[in-house]
Design a protein around this motif. Structure first.
Motif, PDB file in Angstrom:
ATOM      1  N   UNK A  93     -61.932 -11.576  -7.414  1.00  0.00           N
ATOM      2  CA  UNK A  93     -62.153 -10.575  -6.086  1.00  0.00           C
ATOM      3  C   UNK A  93     -63.343 -10.435  -6.011  1.00  0.00           C
ATOM      4  N   UNK A  94     -64.221 -10.160  -6.607  1.00  0.00           N
ATOM      5  CA  UNK A  94     -65.666 -10.656  -7.624  1.00  0.00           C
ATOM      6  C   UNK A  94     -66.727 -12.378  -8.234  1.00  0.00           C
ATOM      7  N   UNK A  95     -67.303 -12.591  -7.637  1.00  0.00           N
ATOM      8  CA  UNK A  95     -67.806 -13.773  -8.682  1.00  0.00           C
ATOM      9  C   UNK A  95     -68.076 -13.462 -10.274  1.00  0.00           C
ATOM     10  N   UNK A  96     -67.854 -12.413 -10.385  1.00  0.00           N
ATOM     11  CA  UNK A  96     -67.496 -11.817 -11.621  1.00  0.00           C
ATOM     12  C   UNK A  96     -66.012 -11.526 -12.291  1.00  0.00           C
ATOM     13  N   UNK A 142     -55.709 -12.822 -18.472  1.00  0.00           N
ATOM     14  CA  UNK A 142     -56.011 -11.959 -18.850  1.00  0.00           C
ATOM     15  C   UNK A 142     -54.123 -10.932 -18.850  1.00  0.00           C
ATOM     16  N   UNK A 143     -53.913  -9.898 -19.097  1.00  0.00           N
ATOM     17  CA  UNK A 143     -52.712  -9.583 -19.303  1.00  0.00           C
ATOM     18  C   UNK A 143     -52.088  -8.290 -18.280  1.00  0.00           C
ATOM     19  N   UNK A 144     -53.877  -8.048 -17.969  1.00  0.00           N
ATOM     20  CA  UNK A 144     -53.043  -7.391 -16.445  1.00  0.00           C
ATOM     21  C   UNK A 144     -53.035  -8.026 -15.079  1.00  0.00           C
ATOM     22  N   UNK A 145     -51.970  -6.947 -14.570  1.00  0.00           N
ATOM     23  CA  UNK A 145     -51.359  -7.691 -13.852  1.00  0.00           C
ATOM     24  C   UNK A 145     -51.510  -7.277 -12.170  1.00  0.00           C
ATOM     25  N   UNK A 146     -53.045  -8.122 -11.891  1.00  0.00           N
ATOM     26  CA  UNK A 146     -54.495  -7.149 -10.683  1.00  0.00           C
ATOM     27  C   UNK A 146     -53.787  -8.795  -9.930  1.00  0.00           C
ATOM     28  N   UNK A 147     -54.039  -8.601  -8.763  1.00  0.00           N
ATOM     29  CA  UNK A 147     -53.760  -8.425  -7.937  1.00  0.00           C
ATOM     30  C   UNK A 147     -55.319  -9.318  -7.031  1.00  0.00           C
ATOM     31  N   UNK A 148     -55.569 -10.833  -7.077  1.00  0.00           N
ATOM     32  CA  UNK A 148     -56.879 -11.550  -6.947  1.00  0.00           C
ATOM     33  C   UNK A 148     -56.697 -11.438  -5.687  1.00  0.00           C
ATOM     34  N   UNK A 149     -56.947 -11.421  -4.620  1.00  0.00           N
ATOM     35  CA  UNK A 149     -57.073 -11.657  -3.226  1.00  0.00           C
ATOM     36  C   UNK A 149     -56.981 -12.968  -2.843  1.00  0.00           C
ATOM     37  N   UNK A 150     -58.511 -13.593  -3.802  1.00  0.00           N
ATOM     38  CA  UNK A 150     -58.928 -15.039  -3.295  1.00  0.00           C
ATOM     39  C   UNK A 150     -58.678 -15.727  -4.375  1.00  0.00           C
TER      40      UNK A 150
END
Length: 159
Positions: free
Chosen positions: A149-152, A108-116
């Protein structure tokens, strides 16, 4: 089993160590790295960064250090190592990444923080920070460390 995790100077690499409590983990990074050695883990330098020969640098390091499995965390390492996984395999070194032909699905090019994060080996989940949010088993190409952040929302766990 001796596991190499690149990006060893980053907190994400330290978080990932808890997925492998019964293995020796070598945390490595480019440039200066603290000289720490314990019974279960150590830090090591990969030398100077040269993005043009990443796969070569890491293969030499893995052979020299008798590494069984490599987990690349730097984004610039992912594609070269996925493309070189067969070569690493010839030396008995598992590259913990999806196959090169499907790896784009997990970048991904997005800088989204994934908690898990979760660790999959050939579709089998061996570790997850959140058991309820990620599937226990996936397709056989699900190989690597994935943030979610979720299974998808499985994306490669990179820095």
């Amino acid at each position: 089993m001796k596991i190499l995790i690149t990006g060893g100077n980053n907190a994400k690499a330290l978080k990932l160590m808890k997925a492998f409590p019964s293995h020796f983990v070598l945390l490595a990074d480019y440039g200066d790295v603290p000289a720490i050695v314990t019974e279960n883990y150590a830090f090591s330098s990969l030398g100077l960064l040269n993005k043009d020969s990443i796969a070569h640098i890491l293969l030499n390091f893995c052979i020299t250090e008798a590494i069984d499995c490599i987990i690349p965390l730097h984004e610039y390492e992912v594609l070269p190592l996925a493309k070189s996984a067969v070569l690493f395999g010839e030396y008995g070194i598992q590259v913990l990444l999806p196959n090169a032909d499907v790896i784009a699905d997990y970048l991904t090019a997005e800088k989204i923080t994934r908690q898990n994060f979760a660790v999959f080996i050939h579709g089998d989940r061996i570790f997850s920070t959140e058991e309820e949010l990620v599937p226990k088993n996936g397709s056989s190409n699900l190989n690597g460390v994935f943030g979610f952040n979720n299974a998808d929302d499985l994306k490669l766990f990179t820095i």
